[in-house]
Design a protein around this motif. Structure first.
Motif, short mmCIF file in Angstrom:
data_model
loop_
_atom_site.label_atom_id
_atom_site.label_comp_id
_atom_site.label_asym_id
_atom_site.label_seq_id
_atom_site.Cartn_x
_atom_site.Cartn_y
_atom_site.Cartn_z
N GLU A 8 25.33 13.54 -10.32
CA GLU A 8 26.36 13.70 -9.31
C GLU A 8 26.25 15.07 -8.63
O GLU A 8 25.55 15.96 -9.11
N LYS A 9 26.96 15.23 -7.53
CA LYS A 9 26.92 16.49 -6.80
C LYS A 9 27.46 17.65 -7.64
O LYS A 9 27.04 18.79 -7.47
N ASP A 10 28.40 17.36 -8.54
CA ASP A 10 28.95 18.40 -9.39
C ASP A 10 28.11 18.67 -10.63
O ASP A 10 28.49 19.46 -11.49
N GLY A 11 26.95 17.99 -10.75
CA GLY A 11 26.05 18.24 -11.86
C GLY A 11 26.19 17.29 -13.03
O GLY A 11 25.39 17.35 -13.97
N LYS A 12 27.16 16.41 -13.00
CA LYS A 12 27.35 15.47 -14.11
C LYS A 12 26.28 14.40 -14.07
O LYS A 12 26.05 13.77 -13.04
N CYS A 13 25.62 14.18 -15.20
CA CYS A 13 24.59 13.15 -15.29
C CYS A 13 25.26 11.78 -15.41
O CYS A 13 26.06 11.55 -16.32
N ASN A 14 24.91 10.90 -14.50
CA ASN A 14 25.56 9.59 -14.42
C ASN A 14 24.82 8.58 -15.29
O ASN A 14 24.32 7.55 -14.83
#
Length: 342
Positions: A8-14
């Motif tokens: 994700e744009k905030d760095g969270k791995c989806n």
């Protein structure tokens, strides 16, 4: 159909792990498991660890008093109980708290006529120290985790493709909002794209490195002011044959990873972001942010994500290089040789 993001744009791995059968592995590394829990669960475990311990030893203190007959001789001053002034389970629970937290004995105190109580006292003191060390260590590590430090490391909302020194480059911008610096900062970029091998194997999320200066050391950043990270599209780049028209139809994701040590704590911090194909702007350039003021440089983060269109060839980097080679060859042969002059 909009592409599903890998990061994700905030760095969270989806990515979610399913059908994990060897769940016992989480318990073998219980410390990391507790640190990785969400805050509400961590606080619940923290409270339960102390509450259960106090209740468990309180129950044992009450059981010792009950078996010795101390509860039947509460008014008998000639009787020497195991614990003075322990007249029920509530008193035993409070005595357990005083013992484990080392608050200090006042109204209730253990006597020297109770060997089983002395053994229990030593056991609770040792076990209580272990519980304190474990839980306080978990909370300290969780509080000092550098995850929140990554919130002040920002990436541009779009990546751009334009010319730099007559070469097509893929660029994005990174910045640090804090005055404290990221030590030994380094940047990496990965291209996430489906791939089919020559043998017919389909790889849904194949990862390919995008060079951002590893060979020259340009990937190690001095992140005092916002920097534009550049990937030169050359023969080794996966975008070597991609033109503007192909880019608009392509389906990929570029994951960028910024790593470094937090200056205040020395812990490693990682910030991530990603760009889909429709977030790569062909023929754009980032606007300048740095200006020289009276005795210092000022960064205007108001234009951090802003880009401006610039003249950029719509052909691929391969075609651009071939055209440049033909132009150079034409210039070479059009200049008369000095040896032919009289």
């Amino acid at each position: 159909r909009k592409r599903q993001r890998y990061v994700e744009k905030d760095g969270k791995c989806n990515v979610q792990h399913g059908n994990v059968r060897e769940t016992y592995r989480y318990l073998t590394d219980i410390f990391t498991t507790l640190v990785d829990l969400k805050w509400r669960f961590s606080l619940l475990v923290f409270i339960l660890a102390y509450a259960v311990t106090w209740l468990f030893f309180g129950l044992i203190w009450w059981f010792i008093a009950y078996c010795r007959g101390d509860l039947d001789h509460l008014e008998d001053h000639a009787w020497t109980p195991c614990v003075n002034n322990l007249n029920g389970f509530v008193s035993a629970f409070l005595f357990s708290i005083e013992t484990e937290t080392t608050i200090g004995y006042g109204h209730r105190v253990i006597t020297d006529k109770c060997p089983e109580g002395i053994v229990l006292l030593l056991l609770q003191a040792i076990l209580g120290s272990m519980v304190n060390a474990f839980m306080v260590g978990c909370m300290f590590v969780k509080i000092s985790q550098p995850n929140k430090r990554a919130e002040t490391l920002v990436f541009s909302s779009h990546a751009v493709v334009s010319l730099r020194d007559d070469r097509l480059c893929l660029m994005f911008r990174v910045g640090d909002l804090r005055d404290s610096h990221i030590v030994e900062a380094s940047i990496r970029a990965k291209l996430i794209k489906s791939k089919q091998t020559q043998e017919g194997e389909f790889i849904p999320l194949d990862q390919t490195d995008l060079s951002v200066g590893f060979e020259t050391g340009d990937d190690r950043l001095f992140l005092v002011s916002p920097l534009i990270i550049s990937h030169e599209i050359d023969e080794r780049s996966p975008f070597w044959d991609v033109s503007r028209h192909q880019l608009e139809k392509d389906d990929f994701e570029i994951v960028v990873i910024l790593e470094g040590m937090v200056e205040a704590t020395g812990m490693t911090c990682q910030a991530r972001s990603s760009y889909l194909a429709d977030e790569v702007l062909w023929g754009h350039r980032f606007t300048p942010l740095l200006s020289l003021e009276e005795g210092f440089y000022e960064v205007d983060y108001g234009g951090f994500h802003q880009t401006v269109p610039v003249p950029t060839p719509a052909c691929s980097a391969r075609q651009l290089a071939a055209a440049a080679a033909r132009r150079d060859a034409h210039l070479y042969w059009s200049i008369p040789s000095r040896l032919d002059q009289p």
